[in-house]
Design a protein around this motif. Structure first.
Motif, PDB file in Angstrom:
ATOM      1  N   GLU A  63       0.851  -1.175   0.000  1.00  0.00           N
ATOM      2  CA  GLU A  63       0.000   0.000   0.000  1.00  0.00           C
ATOM      3  C   GLU A  63       0.887   1.224   0.000  1.00  0.00           C
ATOM      4  OE1 GLU A  63      -2.913  -0.116   3.110  1.00  0.00           O
ATOM      5  OE2 GLU A  63      -3.137  -2.265   2.937  1.00  0.00           O
ATOM      6  N   VAL A 134       3.815   0.771   7.193  1.00  0.00           N
ATOM      7  CA  VAL A 134       2.773  -0.214   7.498  1.00  0.00           C
ATOM      8  C   VAL A 134       1.548   0.501   8.035  1.00  0.00           C
ATOM      9  CG1 VAL A 134       4.353  -2.125   7.963  1.00  0.00           C
ATOM     10  CG2 VAL A 134       3.720  -0.572   9.814  1.00  0.00           C
ATOM     11  N   LYS A 135       0.437  -0.202   8.040  1.00  0.00           N
ATOM     12  CA  LYS A 135      -0.806   0.332   8.606  1.00  0.00           C
ATOM     13  C   LYS A 135      -1.105  -0.400   9.914  1.00  0.00           C
ATOM     14  CE  LYS A 135      -2.990   1.922   4.425  1.00  0.00           C
ATOM     15  NZ  LYS A 135      -2.950   3.338   4.658  1.00  0.00           N
ATOM     16  N   GLN A 138      -1.931  -4.352  10.483  1.00  0.00           N
ATOM     17  CA  GLN A 138      -1.393  -5.116   9.347  1.00  0.00           C
ATOM     18  C   GLN A 138      -0.483  -6.239   9.851  1.00  0.00           C
ATOM     19  OE1 GLN A 138       0.613  -2.678   6.425  1.00  0.00           O
ATOM     20  NE2 GLN A 138       1.782  -4.398   5.639  1.00  0.00           N
TER      21      GLN A 138
END
Length: 151
Positions: A63, A134-135, A138
């Motif tokens: 992403e 990163v989210k 995740q």
């Protein structure tokens, strides 16, 4: 702990997607850590990683990372283990660190939940947090880039 059991653990981790495994029986303790083939062998998952950014493992969705303007050389903090990333200490609390924040060496910048254990991930160096790769929530693999910090 007998040698046959240790060999079985080695075979188990070699044939599985697990990044590490630890077995404790009384006073005996065995910890095995699988490192990516491109990195040198290490028995400590939290050992210092290469300064270059590693490619995310196949099958992990990529992403667009959150990014702030950067100045100077950037260094990457990698995940020392497989697990779920948490960017806040608890729900509805502020993040450990946000874009543009100054972070010091040893400062907790996130946690990784693995096997219902929360492992604090500390910055390996001081600088300014310029990118979050990163989210929250995740799943990450061992060696996956988490943050970029500029000097």
């Amino acid at each position: 702990m007998d040698l046959q059991r240790i060999k079985a653990l080695i075979d188990l981790i070699a044939q599985s997607p697990l990044a590490e495994i630890e077995l404790i029986e009384g006073e005996d303790r065995v910890r095995l850590v699988k490192t990516p083939k491109t990195q040198s062998s290490s028995t400590d998952a939290a050992s210092t990683r290469a300064e270059g950014e590693a490619q995310p493992p196949s099958g992990v969705p990529t992403e667009a990372p959150q990014q702030a303007p950067s100045a100077g050389a950037a260094r990457v903090i990698h995940a020392p283990m497989f697990g779920v990333v948490h960017l806040t200490p608890a729900p509805n609390e502020p993040a450990f660190a946000q874009l543009g924040d100054s972070v010091s060496e040893g400062q907790v910048i996130c946690t990784i939940e693995a096997m219902k254990m929360f492992n604090a991930i500390e910055s390996e160096f001081a600088g300014t947090l310029t990118e979050i790769l990163v989210k929250a929530g995740q799943e990450v693999e061992s060696g996956q880039p988490l943050f970029r910090i500029s000097q």
